[in-house]
Design an enzyme around this catalytic site. Structure first.
Site, PDB file in Angstrom:
ATOM      1  N   LYS A  22      15.355  -2.501 -24.927  1.00  0.00           N
ATOM      2  CA  LYS A  22      15.988  -1.384 -24.206  1.00  0.00           C
ATOM      3  C   LYS A  22      16.993  -0.686 -25.131  1.00  0.00           C
ATOM      4  CE  LYS A  22      19.603  -2.290 -21.415  1.00  0.00           C
ATOM      5  NZ  LYS A  22      20.821  -1.533 -21.728  1.00  0.00           N
ATOM      6  N   ASN A  23      17.811  -1.487 -25.821  1.00  0.00           N
ATOM      7  CA  ASN A  23      18.901  -0.892 -26.590  1.00  0.00           C
ATOM      8  C   ASN A  23      18.470  -0.304 -27.922  1.00  0.00           C
ATOM      9  OD1 ASN A  23      20.535  -1.461 -24.478  1.00  0.00           O
ATOM     10  ND2 ASN A  23      21.507  -3.245 -25.398  1.00  0.00           N
ATOM     11  N   ARG A  93      25.497   4.548 -18.700  1.00  0.00           N
ATOM     12  CA  ARG A  93      26.486   4.806 -19.726  1.00  0.00           C
ATOM     13  C   ARG A  93      25.854   5.132 -21.059  1.00  0.00           C
ATOM     14  NH1 ARG A  93      28.554   3.199 -23.598  1.00  0.00           N
ATOM     15  NH2 ARG A  93      30.657   3.825 -24.227  1.00  0.00           N
ATOM     16  N   CYS A 117      32.761   0.575 -16.316  1.00  0.00           N
ATOM     17  CA  CYS A 117      31.664  -0.070 -15.572  1.00  0.00           C
ATOM     18  C   CYS A 117      32.083  -1.526 -15.328  1.00  0.00           C
ATOM     19  CB  CYS A 117      30.361  -0.003 -16.370  1.00  0.00           C
ATOM     20  SG  CYS A 117      30.412  -1.002 -17.854  1.00  0.00           S
ATOM     21  N   ARG A 122      34.969   1.542 -21.090  1.00  0.00           N
ATOM     22  CA  ARG A 122      33.963   1.891 -22.100  1.00  0.00           C
ATOM     23  C   ARG A 122      34.419   3.157 -22.832  1.00  0.00           C
ATOM     24  NH1 ARG A 122      29.185  -0.768 -20.680  1.00  0.00           N
ATOM     25  NH2 ARG A 122      28.544  -0.443 -22.824  1.00  0.00           N
ATOM     26  N   PRO A 123      35.501   3.061 -23.622  1.00  0.00           N
ATOM     27  CA  PRO A 123      36.008   4.273 -24.290  1.00  0.00           C
ATOM     28  C   PRO A 123      34.980   4.831 -25.281  1.00  0.00           C
ATOM     29  CG  PRO A 123      37.029   2.320 -25.219  1.00  0.00           C
ATOM     30  CD  PRO A 123      36.244   1.863 -24.020  1.00  0.00           C
ATOM     31  N   ILE A 124      35.123   6.103 -25.620  1.00  0.00           N
ATOM     32  CA  ILE A 124      34.231   6.691 -26.641  1.00  0.00           C
ATOM     33  C   ILE A 124      35.059   7.398 -27.713  1.00  0.00           C
ATOM     34  CG2 ILE A 124      32.224   6.923 -25.114  1.00  0.00           C
ATOM     35  CD1 ILE A 124      32.910   9.905 -24.835  1.00  0.00           C
ATOM     36  N   LEU A 126      35.852   6.439 -30.644  1.00  0.00           N
ATOM     37  CA  LEU A 126      35.263   6.330 -31.996  1.00  0.00           C
ATOM     38  C   LEU A 126      34.076   7.295 -32.142  1.00  0.00           C
ATOM     39  CD1 LEU A 126      35.431   2.445 -32.361  1.00  0.00           C
ATOM     40  CD2 LEU A 126      36.961   4.138 -33.417  1.00  0.00           C
ATOM     41  N   ILE A 330      34.167  -9.028 -27.271  1.00  0.00           N
ATOM     42  CA  ILE A 330      33.696  -7.632 -27.262  1.00  0.00           C
ATOM     43  C   ILE A 330      34.152  -6.902 -26.008  1.00  0.00           C
ATOM     44  CG2 ILE A 330      31.668  -6.119 -27.495  1.00  0.00           C
ATOM     45  CD1 ILE A 330      32.076  -7.962 -29.913  1.00  0.00           C
ATOM     46  N   ARG A 400      17.249  -2.606 -14.606  1.00  0.00           N
ATOM     47  CA  ARG A 400      17.644  -1.664 -15.657  1.00  0.00           C
ATOM     48  C   ARG A 400      17.248  -2.178 -17.029  1.00  0.00           C
ATOM     49  NH1 ARG A 400      23.673  -0.139 -15.582  1.00  0.00           N
ATOM     50  NH2 ARG A 400      22.808   0.996 -17.338  1.00  0.00           N
TER      51      ARG A 400
HETATM   52  C1  EPZ Z   1      26.033  -1.435 -26.732  1.00  0.00           C
HETATM   53  O1  EPZ Z   1      27.002  -0.830 -25.896  1.00  0.00           O
HETATM   54  C2  EPZ Z   1      24.980  -1.995 -25.799  1.00  0.00           C
HETATM   55  N1  EPZ Z   1      24.374  -0.910 -25.028  1.00  0.00           N
HETATM   56  C3  EPZ Z   1      25.606  -3.019 -24.858  1.00  0.00           C
HETATM   57  O2  EPZ Z   1      24.552  -3.580 -24.084  1.00  0.00           O
HETATM   58  C4  EPZ Z   1      26.242  -4.129 -25.702  1.00  0.00           C
HETATM   59  O3  EPZ Z   1      26.886  -5.032 -24.840  1.00  0.00           O
HETATM   60  C5  EPZ Z   1      27.263  -3.517 -26.670  1.00  0.00           C
HETATM   61  O4  EPZ Z   1      26.618  -2.513 -27.489  1.00  0.00           O
HETATM   62  C6  EPZ Z   1      27.865  -4.560 -27.610  1.00  0.00           C
HETATM   63  O5  EPZ Z   1      26.853  -5.169 -28.341  1.00  0.00           O
HETATM   64  C7  EPZ Z   1      23.447  -0.126 -25.631  1.00  0.00           C
HETATM   65  O6  EPZ Z   1      23.114  -0.307 -26.787  1.00  0.00           O
HETATM   66  C8  EPZ Z   1      22.827   0.951 -24.779  1.00  0.00           C
HETATM   67  P1  EPZ Z   1      30.134  -0.815 -28.315  1.00  0.00           P
HETATM   68  P2  EPZ Z   1      28.145   0.113 -26.561  1.00  0.00           P
HETATM   69  O7  EPZ Z   1      30.452   0.615 -28.497  1.00  0.00           O
HETATM   70  O8  EPZ Z   1      27.612   0.798 -27.746  1.00  0.00           O
HETATM   71  C9  EPZ Z   1      34.839  -0.740 -27.930  1.00  0.00           C
HETATM   72  C10 EPZ Z   1      23.428  -4.201 -22.130  1.00  0.00           C
HETATM   73  O9  EPZ Z   1      23.666  -5.099 -21.315  1.00  0.00           O
HETATM   74  N2  EPZ Z   1      34.736   0.696 -28.216  1.00  0.00           N
HETATM   75  O10 EPZ Z   1      29.471  -1.559 -29.418  1.00  0.00           O
HETATM   76  O11 EPZ Z   1      28.741   0.929 -25.466  1.00  0.00           O
HETATM   77  C11 EPZ Z   1      34.186  -1.129 -26.602  1.00  0.00           C
HETATM   78  O12 EPZ Z   1      35.096  -0.939 -25.527  1.00  0.00           O
HETATM   79  C12 EPZ Z   1      24.565  -3.349 -22.660  1.00  0.00           C
HETATM   80  O13 EPZ Z   1      22.287  -3.927 -22.578  1.00  0.00           O
HETATM   81  C13 EPZ Z   1      35.902   1.428 -28.411  1.00  0.00           C
HETATM   82  O14 EPZ Z   1      37.003   0.901 -28.346  1.00  0.00           O
HETATM   83  O15 EPZ Z   1      29.218  -0.960 -27.011  1.00  0.00           O
HETATM   84  C14 EPZ Z   1      33.867  -2.587 -26.829  1.00  0.00           C
HETATM   85  O16 EPZ Z   1      35.014  -3.363 -26.598  1.00  0.00           O
HETATM   86  C15 EPZ Z   1      25.884  -3.697 -22.006  1.00  0.00           C
HETATM   87  N3  EPZ Z   1      35.803   2.765 -28.675  1.00  0.00           N
HETATM   88  C16 EPZ Z   1      33.492  -2.647 -28.313  1.00  0.00           C
HETATM   89  O17 EPZ Z   1      34.071  -1.469 -28.901  1.00  0.00           O
HETATM   90  C17 EPZ Z   1      34.591   3.398 -28.774  1.00  0.00           C
HETATM   91  O18 EPZ Z   1      34.554   4.617 -29.043  1.00  0.00           O
HETATM   92  C18 EPZ Z   1      31.999  -2.643 -28.586  1.00  0.00           C
HETATM   93  O19 EPZ Z   1      31.444  -1.568 -27.835  1.00  0.00           O
HETATM   94  C19 EPZ Z   1      33.413   2.626 -28.575  1.00  0.00           C
HETATM   95  C20 EPZ Z   1      33.516   1.279 -28.299  1.00  0.00           C
END
Ligand code: EPZ
Length: 428
Positions: A22-23, A93, A117, A122-124, A126, A330, A400
């Protein structure tokens, strides 16, 4: 809404084939926005999130067609609309993955802020940092992020955050950089196999990317991307989920179409628990000794133990012979499954982002509620091994990310039925 009714006690035996990731599929689908010509994607799982992403692509002028053989044929027909609306984004998301390709190809993007969620904020920040580094102007208005750029220029971007690397942040910046002028180097990039798979897809379309799958990714911008054919990698989280199912039920599984090299941290931890795992090419055989040893698990960015298997291994450790310690690095709040597992007799104590799991002799079936994708998988696993009947409600969460999971489990001997949720049976 549907629920699963599970009668525990069956030992899982036989062979299961893992679906596509999926990812990996979601960012690759988003990347097709940048392609001129037809893309054919193979191995894309038939999931609610994939159907949702296709719906969003359709609204953005991208035609998607699922062939009878499962292939997805994709072509861009209209580049006018650049707005990923809130009513769709709030349901998934991962829609945030549309930001990079829209900005990269159409030089503008309006994407609704995804919001939090069940697994936490889930900040963005970065993602935005990366887009602005490439030359985009950003503005937050009424919950939407507006991005626009006259042109994008390659540069060096450090993408590490407080919790380490960002998976979709890395994919967004990589996609935006592919059509930028000049060289972009992403430092502290996410190394997940799904990021590497996106890089391979983009290179098949004519991009010049190297280092994808490592902390430093180099992208030399090109003018256009052409159509291509790509097979999506197998889902490592589904693979890990079935490995744990075999261990929990004291079964014996052969898991086909998987990539053991994507699961080394999981194989390490499960072997410490006492699970017997044999690797042969692209399949694994998994069985377990009756006694499960307690272990320490800490989730980390790849190649560390994946946060997406934290809930599932917690279910396994509920039955280990002693105290285990699980630390979530994480998503520190990713523990919605703890209370539900406790309803089934698990004994756990949460202290901040650490849970001490005190192993018990058995779990007892009970009505429980899914809250997010991976927590619901953990509850299904618990039902497989619990004494008596378990009803897992709100299984739309599991649909999902797992393709026909109840059919796959049934084929391995599990006593599991999908039924329509009786009205008023689960609290709103
Ligand atoms: C991806 O989410 C996956 N989703 C998630 O899988 C997975 O849990 C996660 O990576 C970690 O491996 C998809 O690929 C669609 P991150 P993502 O940005 O990209 C922080 C599932 O169950 N962060 O790697 O949203 C964030 O809060 C889902 O399939 C910031 O601070 O995760 C987290 O603590 C759930 N600022 C850490 O980084 C940002 O701009 C890692 O998040 C972005 C993230």
């Amino acid at each position: 809404m549907d629920c699963f009714v599970i009668n525990g006690g069956s030992r899982l035996k036989g062979t299961v084939t893992v679906s596509g990731s999926k990812n990996a599929a979601l960012p690759i689908l988003a990347a097709t926005i940048m392609v001129e010509g037809e893309t054919v994607l193979k191995g894309v799982p038939d999931l609610a999130d994939v159907r949702h992403m296709c719906l969003m692509l359709n609204r953005l002028g991208v035609e998607t067609k699922r062939e009878a053989n499962g292939d997805l044929r994709i072509v861009v027909v209209d580049e006018m609309n650049c707005h990923a609306e809130y009513d769709l984004v709030r349901q998934m998301r991962a829609s945030v993955c549309l930001m990079g390709p829209l900005l990269g190809k159409r030089k503008k993007a309006q994407v609704s802020m995804p919001g939090g969620c069940a697994i936490g904020d889930r900040p963005i920040n970065l993602h935005i940092l990366g887009m602005e580094a490439l030359g985009a102007e950003s503005e937050l208005t009424s919950g939407d992020i507006f991005l626009k750029a006259k042109k994008l220029t390659g540069c060096e971007i450090f993408l590490g955050g407080a919790f380490g690397s960002t998976v979709t942040g890395t994919t967004n910046v990589m996609m935006a950089a592919v059509l930028a002028e000049g060289r972009t180097v992403i430092e502290a990039a996410a190394c997940e196999p799904e990021v590497a798979d996106l890089g391979n897809f983009l290179n098949a379309c004519g991009a010049h990317i190297s280092g994808h799958g490592t902390p430093r990714i180099t992208i030399d911008g090109v003018k256009t991307l052409h159509g291509s054919e790509h097979v999506v990698i197998p889902d490592r989280i589904e693979t890990g989920t079935f490995m744990i199912a075999a261990a929990l039920t004291n079964g014996e599984l052969t898991i086909q179409n998987c990539r053991p090299e994507h699961l080394l941290a999981v194989i390490d931890r499960l072997r410490c628990v006492g699970v017997i795992i044999e690797r042969e090419g692209n399949h694994l055989t998994v069985s377990s000794a009756r006694r499960l040893e307690p272990v320490e698990v800490t989730t980390q960015p790849f190649p560390g133990f994946p946060t997406d298997l934290q809930a599932q291994i917690m279910t396994l450790l509920c039955l280990a012979d002693g105290n285990s310690v699980i630390t979530e690095k994480i998503f520190p709040d990713r523990f919605m499954h703890v209370a539900e597992l406790s309803r089934m007799g698990a004994q756990m104590r949460k202290e901040g982002s650490t849970v001490i799991v005190h192993g018990v002799k058995r779990l007892i079936g009970a009505p429980v509620m899914a809250s997010d994708l991976r927590a619901s998988a953990a509850l299904v696993l618990a039902g497989l091994v619990a004494k008596g009947q378990t009803r897992v409600s709100r299984v739309y969460h599991i649909d999902r990310g797992y393709e026909r999971i109840e059919e796959k489990l049934k084929s391995l001997g599990a006593d599991i039925q999908r039924i329509a949720e009786p009205p008023g049976s689960s609290p709103s």
